[in-house]
Each structure stands twice: as structure tokens, then as C-alpha cells.
Write a protein that holds these residues in place. Structure first.
Motif, PDB file in Angstrom:
ATOM      1  N   ALA A 579       0.808  -1.219   0.000  1.00 54.35           N
ATOM      2  CA  ALA A 579       0.000   0.000   0.000  1.00 54.35           C
ATOM      3  C   ALA A 579       0.834   1.258   0.000  1.00 54.35           C
ATOM      4  O   ALA A 579       0.300   2.368  -0.010  1.00 54.35           O
ATOM      5  N   SER A 580       2.160   1.116   0.017  1.00 53.90           N
ATOM      6  CA  SER A 580       3.045   2.271   0.081  1.00 53.90           C
ATOM      7  C   SER A 580       4.257   2.012  -0.784  1.00 53.90           C
ATOM      8  O   SER A 580       4.620   0.855  -1.061  1.00 53.90           O
ATOM      9  N   GLY A 581       4.917   3.083  -1.183  1.00 58.33           N
ATOM     10  CA  GLY A 581       6.196   2.956  -1.859  1.00 58.33           C
ATOM     11  C   GLY A 581       7.291   2.606  -0.878  1.00 58.33           C
ATOM     12  O   GLY A 581       7.060   2.497   0.330  1.00 58.33           O
ATOM     13  N   PRO A 582       8.516   2.412  -1.373  1.00 67.53           N
ATOM     14  CA  PRO A 582       9.632   2.062  -0.492  1.00 67.53           C
ATOM     15  C   PRO A 582       9.795   3.069   0.648  1.00 67.53           C
ATOM     16  O   PRO A 582       9.733   4.277   0.435  1.00 67.53           O
ATOM     17  N   GLU A 583       9.981   2.540   1.864  1.00 63.51           N
ATOM     18  CA  GLU A 583      10.105   3.381   3.050  1.00 63.51           C
ATOM     19  C   GLU A 583      11.453   3.105   3.709  1.00 63.51           C
ATOM     20  O   GLU A 583      11.740   1.987   4.132  1.00 63.51           O
ATOM     21  N   PHE A 584      12.292   4.132   3.812  1.00 60.42           N
ATOM     22  CA  PHE A 584      13.620   4.013   4.401  1.00 60.42           C
ATOM     23  C   PHE A 584      13.528   3.579   5.863  1.00 60.42           C
ATOM     24  O   PHE A 584      12.738   4.134   6.630  1.00 60.42           O
ATOM     25  N   THR A 585      14.357   2.589   6.244  1.00 60.35           N
ATOM     26  CA  THR A 585      14.351   2.111   7.625  1.00 60.35           C
ATOM     27  C   THR A 585      15.683   2.304   8.331  1.00 60.35           C
ATOM     28  O   THR A 585      15.717   2.645   9.513  1.00 60.35           O
ATOM     29  N   GLU A 586      16.809   2.073   7.650  1.00 59.90           N
ATOM     30  CA  GLU A 586      18.112   2.211   8.293  1.00 59.90           C
ATOM     31  C   GLU A 586      19.207   2.320   7.245  1.00 59.90           C
ATOM     32  O   GLU A 586      18.984   2.082   6.052  1.00 59.90           O
ATOM     33  N   LEU A 587      20.389   2.710   7.718  1.00 56.72           N
ATOM     34  CA  LEU A 587      21.517   2.844   6.813  1.00 56.72           C
ATOM     35  C   LEU A 587      22.728   2.114   7.369  1.00 56.72           C
ATOM     36  O   LEU A 587      22.838   1.858   8.563  1.00 56.72           O
ATOM     37  N   GLN A 588      23.661   1.807   6.471  1.00 56.52           N
ATOM     38  CA  GLN A 588      24.917   1.145   6.828  1.00 56.52           C
ATOM     39  C   GLN A 588      26.051   1.867   6.115  1.00 56.52           C
ATOM     40  O   GLN A 588      26.025   2.039   4.896  1.00 56.52           O
ATOM     41  N   ILE A 589      27.042   2.337   6.870  1.00 58.90           N
ATOM     42  CA  ILE A 589      28.246   2.904   6.267  1.00 58.90           C
ATOM     43  C   ILE A 589      29.152   1.743   5.896  1.00 58.90           C
ATOM     44  O   ILE A 589      29.579   0.965   6.756  1.00 58.90           O
ATOM     45  N   GLU A 590      29.419   1.598   4.603  1.00 57.16           N
ATOM     46  CA  GLU A 590      30.060   0.402   4.080  1.00 57.16           C
ATOM     47  C   GLU A 590      31.555   0.362   4.407  1.00 57.16           C
ATOM     48  O   GLU A 590      32.292   1.334   4.149  1.00 57.16           O
ATOM     49  N   PRO A 591      32.019  -0.755   4.988  1.00 58.10           N
ATOM     50  CA  PRO A 591      33.457  -0.941   5.179  1.00 58.10           C
ATOM     51  C   PRO A 591      34.104  -1.358   3.841  1.00 58.10           C
ATOM     52  O   PRO A 591      33.377  -1.739   2.900  1.00 58.10           O
ATOM     53  N   PRO A 592      35.406  -1.328   3.649  1.00 55.98           N
ATOM     54  CA  PRO A 592      36.342  -0.878   4.691  1.00 55.98           C
ATOM     55  C   PRO A 592      36.637   0.622   4.639  1.00 55.98           C
ATOM     56  O   PRO A 592      37.094   1.198   5.599  1.00 55.98           O
ATOM     57  N   LYS A 593      36.357   1.275   3.493  1.00 56.23           N
ATOM     58  CA  LYS A 593      36.741   2.669   3.343  1.00 56.23           C
ATOM     59  C   LYS A 593      35.745   3.645   3.964  1.00 56.23           C
ATOM     60  O   LYS A 593      36.080   4.790   4.245  1.00 56.23           O
TER      61      LYS A 593
END
Length: 681
Positions: A579-593
Motif C-alpha cells: 500500500a506504500s512505496g519504499p520506506e527508508f528504515t536504516e543505513l549502513q556505512i560500508e566498510p572498509p573505506k
């Protein structure tokens, strides 16, 4: 080590106790209007009916609930109800104020039915009553936008034949005190004749639910363009939930409330005002005494400005009386009394009963209830107070006539001619007339008082809300204001935490050119925050439906469809429906850089996708610890999105669609746009 932050945890880093200054909360635009009379000020006393006008022919009554039914009668009267001829509900006894209430049901969806309300001296039978779901539709101009002006309006109107959809439109009436009755209105069945003026969003939502659920749908439409959210909340609701925000405005509004606190007191106050201006008129009953000695009164030609009718340049109060003969067969109809153009404040009595008063010069017309009619001679009395210019009746004789309401305009009873008149008190000796309990539509609590309070406690299924444009500059306050409104309405209607569905504001103004252009981005965030923190709420995203040059997007069909999707999921039990479009839930800062951010979403449906026709994702911006946002490259990677920017080597924060009219094109494969967001909320 992977750095992963829950978005639902981050949103609470901002204090909910934020309180804007009185000056910012009470902006110049939110102040009350001028003290002069407005065209919507009440002009006729309205007797309290046996049953509230929401209960009428062709109504929709909420299914599967013990629905309240109420009205007014003589104190002590016992009111009994019958549904399809069978007694329902407990008999109700009218209190000292005449009000009675009982509950009937629960009933399953269906109909048509009949509902009989019977008291000692009056009764009424309601026909074509349907049982279904009733949705309250409110907000500002985008909710007010009618079907006929929506996309493909002519075709939509022509196809609007849905006999089990009904609409009750609440007329504009901003009041400084809660009203018991809405302005005159009735339930209308969905045919091209009526549906053309239904709220577009409400109608297209109702059509979707009606066809999907196979049940009757009623929409109660109560919205006004350019209104702030705080005008739709009760005084008690604001004082209880936002005690520091609107204190000055609430105090100012309270000063306008008439003594006694209801609209009905206004007409009694006007009669007291005219009696104080001329005490002899009260003692001798100028307005009601049939046998009043008027031998000393002047003969005055009506209509004619009184400076031409023998009163010279007099300014002040003048009394007029005449007798009107009515045909015997006219007593069965309500009549329209057309007085022509009157200069000044007027009070009009028919057989001793006040039938109208207006403080604006202009064309005066009032309804005379058939209960006030007599065979033969009827007494018409008019008091006019004029303070400048030619006073009195200033139109043509042909404009002064009585007609039967609902019957052909002819024959008419004309009453122009020689009346009796008496100049009374001079204008400089007469006090300013009392103000009715009506103010500018931006007066705080005014729309609740005039357009929501009269509906309480009618049983509803839920509410649709399309508003926020006016509160855009005060978006942080809106985080508390919108939940306060929801809680207030839920408390007032008394049907529990009913579903409250919000339309997120559409894109507007020129296309985004800078990475961050807040505009309505924050008010959309406040709407989304409300949905995340207030139970049983939902939101339809419309970020792709707007017209940059028009604040009123025409595609109300898709707005209604998306609201219906939300309702089908959270109200009608389709748990697996997207019933909804994509909803942001969390983020991840990608290793290693640590030079990329991976974003996670829910409401993926069939998967993430770019809007057809576009080659790459747009609308994403990133920033490091300095919060200097730069345009970002974004790539779909399975059910996630990876975002980076050569200008931000160590990204920390991300935003998507952060502008009035953002460059956004992320959808799920069900065709629903992603919710705009920021991770640095």
C-alpha cells in the motif's frame, strides 16, 4: 566494523518538548479577521430539529457499531425509534435542554432501510437509509477540490453513477463557539447531478472502497481552503495537548464568544439590542402586537429610501409594519420572504416571531416556516438601523414578494405599497449591535467549532486528511499539532482510535536545482513522523502527482486510489497488500573505506525500480559530518540502494527528495513512489 543505525531510533533524538515562541506560532496571517460583518454571518434563527440533520433520507449509517442517534424535543418527551418497522435502541428522554440521544445497531452493511423517529408531538421517517462505512474528509483546498475540476472532470462526472455512495457536504461556517447544527445540508446520492461537486479525493477514495469491499460508503466532507490545522482543533484539545502554543490567540477568540456561548443566543441578543435602543418598542410590543395603536405613525411608501419617503435625513432606527393577506392554500408550504435591498441592519418579525436579522446592507431574503403562517392577515414588522446614506428599502416594488419554496415562482404575493412607519432613536444614541459567534476562517478553533463540532458524535469509520500547505513554515510545531488534532477528534467522536489517513503534500514550485531546498520537505517529514508515531494512521505519498505551477494537482483519482490502498491494508485486512512505496528504515556505512552508504527499505513489494523512462536514480544527496550536502550517485543493489559522492569522501548523512519539487524517481514495482526522507532528522 559495520556501522548500522536504526532510523526509528534516530527520530527521537529531537526533543518532542520543542515549543515555538508565541510570536512565531501566532503569525500575522493566523490572526483573526476584521470586526466588520461577513457574508457568512447567520441571518436566521434555526429551531433545533427532532433529529440532527445528519440523519436524513439517503444517509449512510455506520455499520457494525452501536451508532448514536440524537436530536431535540420538548423536555421530558420520550423518543422511540423503529428500523424497518421494528423497535430499535432504548427509548430516549429529552433533557432540560431538549436534547435526546440513543444508540441503534449494530447492523450489517446493506439497505435500503427506513428509520422512524417518533416523539409525543412530532415524528419523522427517514427513507433510503444505507448501512456501510462513513469517512470524514477534511483539510484545506486540495480536499475541497471537486470532481468536476479534477483530471478528465467531464468524463468522471458523466460516469458518476454509484447509488451506494452518498455524500454530506458541510457548508462553510467559522465559529468562535461550538455549534450544535451544521449549516443546512443534506445527504446526496452519487449521480452526475450531485457528484460533480463532491470532494474529488473523497469521491475517488469512496469509489475504490465501494467497488473493492462491495459495501455502501458515505463521505462527510468538511474542508476549507487555506486553513491552518489549529483552526480544526477544539479549544480544549489545544489547551490539553499544546498548552503553550496558542494562548494569546485562544484568549482573543474567547473574547468574541457571545454571552451564553451558542449561536442561538445571538438572535435573542439582537432582540435585546433593539429593545435597549427603543424601550417603548419593547413595552408596547411593536414587533408582535396585532392591535398596536399606530395612528400616530406615518404612512410610508415601501420600497423607497426614507429620505424620499418623508423621513428626511434621519439616521437611526425606523420601525415598519404592514399586514399581508395569504391565500388559505399557502399555509402548507414554507415561504421565501423577499424584502428587496435594505440599507442598514435589519430585524424582521413574522406574526411576532423573529425570522431573520442581517448586519449587512444588501438584498434581504428570509425563509418563513409554515408553522408561523395564518390564514388571512399576517403581521410583518421590520426594524432598520441605518447610520449613513439613504436608509430603508431601496429597490424596485417588484422585488418585494412572497413565494412558496419548492413551488413555481408564480403566483406571488406582493406587499409593496403604503406601510406604517415610525422614526425612533437617532443613530448616535444606539450601541453597536452584538457580534454573532462567527469570525474569519483563520480564527483559531473556528473550523472545528463550526464544521466539526456539529457532527459529533456521529459514528464514523475513519478520516481522510489533506492539509499541511498552510502550516509549512511551522513544520516542527506540526509534529505535535497533527497528532493533537488526531487525538482530539478521536476523543470527540467516541469511536475509539479510528483510522486517520494522511495525504503527504504533492510536489510544487520549480524543479529542484540545489541539493537541499527545504520548502515542504519538512512538513512532509512531519506527516510521515505522525504516521510512524501515532497508532492506526497511514499515509499516501503524492510526491509525483503535483504540477510545479499549480498548488492544486488535478490527478485526484490517483490520490484517492493510494489512500484506498492504505485503507485496504490497515482497515480492511488485506495484510499482504503493498500500500506504500519504499520506506527508508536504516543505513549502513560500508566498510572498509566508509565512502559509501547502503540504504535499507521496507514496502519493497516486487522490488525497487527506477521510474520507467529514466536511466539512473535521482534525488539523493549526501554529507559528511559538516552537513554540507552534495549530489550523490545512487545505484539499486538488490533490495538496497548504495549511495556515494566523489565530493564527500566520508559520507555520514543522506537525504532523498529534500525540496518543494524534488528530482525523485525511486519506486517499487507496484508503481508507488518512495517516501522522501532524511537520515539526519
Amino acid at each position: 566494523m559495520r556501522h548500522r543505525v536504526s532510523f526509528l531510533a534516530m527520530i527521537f533524538f529531537v526533543s518532542l518538548s520543542f515549543t515555538p515562541s508565541t510570536a512565531s506560532a501566532q503569525s500575522e496571517a493566523a490572526k483573526m479577521g476584521p470586526p466588520k460583518p461577513e457574508v457568512w454571518w447567520p441571518v436566521q434563527p434555526r429551531p433545533l430539529p427532532l433529529v440532527h440533520p445528519l440523519f436524513s433520507d439517503s444517509m449512510v449509517l455506520q455499520r457494525e457499531i452501536a451508532a448514536p442517534v440524537w436530536g431535540w424535543s420538548i423536555p421530558g418527551d420520550v423518543i422511540r425509534l423503529a428500523f424497518d418497522g421494528k423497535p430499535v435502541g432504548e427509548p430516549a428522554t429529552a433533557g432540560e435542554d431538549g436534547r435526546w440521544m440513543t444508540r441503534i445497531g449494530p447492523f450489517p452493511a446493506g439497505g435500503p432501510h427506513t428509520l422512524l423517529i417518533r416523539g409525543k408531538t412530532r415524528s419523522i421517517e427517514l427513507k433510503d437509509v444505507l448501512i456501510g462505512d462513513v469517512w470524514l474528509c477534511s483539510g484545506q483546498s486540495n480536499m475541497n477540490w471537486p470532481v468536476r475540476l479534477s483530471q478528465n472532470g467531464d468524463a468522471e462526472v458523466a460516469a458518476a453513477n454509484h447509488p451506494t455512495i452518498r455524500s454530506f457536504t458541510v457548508s462553510f461556517f467559522p465559529s468562535v463557539v461550538p455549534q450544535q447544527l451544521p449549516q443546512p445540508a443534506k445527504w446526496e446520492t452519487c449521480t452526475p447531478e450531485f457528484a460533480r461537486n463532491f470532494t474529488g479525493v473523497g469521491y475517488f477514495f469512496a469509489r475504490e472502497i465501494n467497488q473493492n469491499q462491495k459495501i455502501p460508503i458515505g463521505i462527510i466532507h468538511s474542508s476549507v481552503g487555506a486553513t491552518y490545522a489549529e483552526v480544526w482543533v477544539s479549544r480544549e484539545g489545544l489547551q490539553k495537548r499544546m498548552p503553550h502554543d496558542f494562548t494569546d490567540l485562544l484568549e482573543e477568540a474567547a473574547n468574541w464568544a457571545p454571552e451564553g456561548g451558542t449561536a442561538f443566543d445571538y438572535f435573542a441578543a439582537m432582540e435585546k439590542w433593539i429593545a435597549a435602543a427603543d424601550p417603548e418598542s419593547s413595552a408596547k410590543k411593536y414587533s408582535s402586537a396585532i392591535d398596536l395603536d399606530v395612528s400616530s405613525w406615518q404612512d410610508i411608501e415601501v420600497p423607497k429610501p426614507w429620505n424620499q419617503a418623508g423621513l428626511g435625513e434621519f439616521q437611526g432606527l425606523v420601525w415598519f409594519r404592514t399586514m399581508i393577506d395569504l391565500p388559505d392554500d399557502w399555509r402548507d408550504d414554507d415561504l421565501k420572504l423577499q424584502l428587496s435591498v435594505v440599507r442598514g441592519v435589519d430585524l424582521v418579525w413574522w406574526n411576532g416571531e423573529l425570522v431573520g436579522t442581517s448586519q449587512m446592507s444588501g438584498n434581504k431574503a428570509y425563509t418563513i416556516d409554515r408553522s408561523l403562517l395564518r390564514s388571512g392577515k399576517n403581521l410583518l414588522v421590520v426594524a432598520i438601523v441605518n447610520r449613513e446614506g439613504p436608509g430603508g428599502f431601496v429597490s424596485a416594488p417588484a422585488n418585494m414578494a412572497l413565494t412558496r419554496i419548492g413551488k413555481p415562482a408564480d403566483p406571488r404575493v406582493k406587499f409593496a405599497g403604503t406601510w406604517k412607519g415610525r422614526a425612533s432613536t437617532a443613530a448616535d444614541k444606539i450601541a453597536v449591535p452584538p457580534h454573532p459567534p462567527v469570525r474569519n476562517y483563520k480564527t483559531i478553533t473556528s473550523m472545528y467549532n463550526g464544521m466539526i463540532a456539529p457532527l459529533v458524535p456521529f459514528a464514523i469509520k475513519g478520516a481522510l486528511w489533506y492539509q499541511g500547505e498552510a502550516n509549512g513554515p511551522r513544520w516542527l510545531q506540526y509534529r505535535r499539532l497533527l497528532p493533537a488534532l488526531i487525538a482530539d477528534w478521536r476523543e470527540r467522536f467516541g469511536v475509539g482510535d479510528f483510522p486517520f489517513l494522511i495525504v503527504s503534500l504533492a510536489n510544487y514550485n520549480p524543479l529542484q536545482t540545489k541539493p537541499v531546498e527545504p520548502g515542504w520537505a519538512e512538513i512532509r517529514e512531519s506527516q510521515w513522523r505522525t504516521v510512524r508515531t501515532v497508532p492506526n494512521t497511514g499515509m499516501a505519498m503524492t510526491i509525483d502527482l503535483g504540477d510545479g505551477g499549480d498548488i492544486h494537482p488535478r490527478n485526484k483519482q490517483e490520490v484517492g486510489r493510494r489512500l484506498a490502498l492504505v485503507a485496504r491494508k490497515i482497515v480492511y485486512g488485506e495484510k499482504d497488500l503493498i500500500a506504500s512505496g519504499p520506506e527508508f528504515t536504516e543505513l549502513q556505512i560500508e566498510p572498509p573505506k566508509g565512502d559509501r552508504i547502503r540504504l535499507y527499505f521496507k514496502n519493497l513489494g516486487g522490488g525497487l525500480m527506477i521510474k520507467p523512462g529514466d536511466e539512473k536514480l535521482t534525488g539523493f544527496v549526501v554529507a559528511g559530518p559538516d552537513k554540507e550536502f552534495k549530489w550523490a550517485d545512487a545505484v539499486i543493489d538488490g533490495d538496497t540502494i548504495v549511495v556515494s559522492s566523489p565530493e564527500v569522501p566520508l559520507p555520514k548523512y543522506i537525504r532523498y527528495g529534500w525540496a518543494w519539487n524534488p528530482l525523485v524517481n525511486l519506486y517499487n514495482k507496484e508503481g508507488l513512489p518512495a517516501i522522501t526522507f532524511r537520515s539526519d532528522e
